[in-house]
Design an enzyme around this catalytic site. Sequence first.
Site, short mmCIF file in Angstrom:
data_model
loop_
_atom_site.label_atom_id
_atom_site.label_comp_id
_atom_site.label_asym_id
_atom_site.label_seq_id
_atom_site.Cartn_x
_atom_site.Cartn_y
_atom_site.Cartn_z
N HIS A 236 107.00 61.04 106.42
CA HIS A 236 106.80 61.54 105.02
C HIS A 236 108.35 61.92 104.57
O HIS A 236 108.40 61.39 103.31
CB HIS A 236 105.96 62.48 104.93
CG HIS A 236 104.71 62.09 105.13
ND1 HIS A 236 104.15 60.88 104.45
CD2 HIS A 236 103.36 62.60 105.58
CE1 HIS A 236 102.69 60.74 105.00
NE2 HIS A 236 102.52 61.91 105.67
N HIS B 285 105.32 62.44 112.71
CA HIS B 285 104.16 61.76 111.42
C HIS B 285 105.23 62.57 110.11
O HIS B 285 105.39 61.74 109.23
CB HIS B 285 103.25 62.45 111.45
CG HIS B 285 102.16 61.93 110.56
ND1 HIS B 285 101.53 60.83 110.42
CD2 HIS B 285 101.95 62.80 108.98
CE1 HIS B 285 100.77 61.03 109.01
NE2 HIS B 285 101.14 61.85 108.58
N GLU B 286 105.49 63.88 110.11
CA GLU B 286 105.96 64.47 108.78
C GLU B 286 107.06 64.14 108.52
O GLU B 286 107.73 63.91 107.21
CB GLU B 286 105.75 65.96 108.95
CG GLU B 286 104.31 66.46 109.07
CD GLU B 286 103.40 66.06 108.09
OE1 GLU B 286 103.85 65.76 106.91
OE2 GLU B 286 102.20 65.90 108.37
N HIS C 27 100.96 57.08 104.09
CA HIS C 27 100.36 56.92 105.15
C HIS C 27 99.82 55.40 105.41
O HIS C 27 99.74 54.55 104.44
CB HIS C 27 98.77 57.54 104.84
CG HIS C 27 98.94 59.25 105.27
ND1 HIS C 27 98.16 60.06 104.49
CD2 HIS C 27 99.74 59.79 106.02
CE1 HIS C 27 98.54 61.16 104.83
NE2 HIS C 27 99.44 61.29 105.90
#
Lengths: 195, 113
Positions: free
Chosen positions: A132, A128-129, A138
Amino acid sequence: FAFFNGKPRWVRQNPVTLSYALSPNNMISYLSSSDVQDIFRRAFSRWSAVIPVNFTEAETYESADIKIGFYRGDHGDGEPFDGVLGVLAHAFSPENGRFHLDAAESWAVDFKKDKSKAAVDLESVATHEIGHVLGLAHSSVKEAVMYPSLSPRTKKVDLRIDDVEGVQALYGSNPNFKFSSLQSENSYNHAVALD
Amino acid sequence: RILSNSVTVLTAASDVHNATWHDFERFLDAGRGSQVSGMSELKNYFHRFGYLPNSNFTDIFDTDFESALTLYQSKLSLPVTGRLDSDTISAIISPRCGVSDSSQRTALHATRR
């Protein structure tokens, strides 16, 4: 999928190569460093499979484009961590490269070995990170890796179509990637969640 | 995994949560016009994750908070009720990434070093 304001991304000569490193002074003592390295290798490889971006392990932490570490409480970036659960991790948008995990979590590399009710899957959060770090914000798609929340003892590591379309809008497609390859992989997330 | 919309699930969820957002369960079923002690903390949560622009909050469930809540429910693909129903409370107390949900805000003051 969504982007950060201004749609920032890593700008490099093609093919884009980004180096990453784990902070030698900010690791978790109960996790084996080889397990952690394997997890990050796999997490980065999921993204590089779909976009023309290569990730390599930096020779030194200082020279890395992406700097990863586990931190506790106020760690100097204005976004203090809050202890067990709550906020699990955060990362900065391109081309900053900072990627921080809350050291207070019960980080798990294998739920079969870690029986804690509050165990959080490191590989899911890492994947997930990295989204980013690459420039994705998101997503509203619950099944997507870039959805903001992750329950304890849940594994969500495989990119969904929403994740792939988002990151490919920033970097283009890896010529070897086929959308059809996503379908079979995605059943894994659900199966592990049920388990 | 927290999937159901029952109160039982909220209890199960709280078993593994620390006090960080655990207290938000007491706002279950609150709607516009309610005044519940500690509501300003929940508003701070919404502010932190990009749903409420102001940072000087009261404990009243006002129209600004209702708009923020509706936006939150929409963004997280929850039933859009404008109330603090069990699905919404479950989402709020669920562990999450610290990056704001608002793509209008650049994540964590990103700068090039």
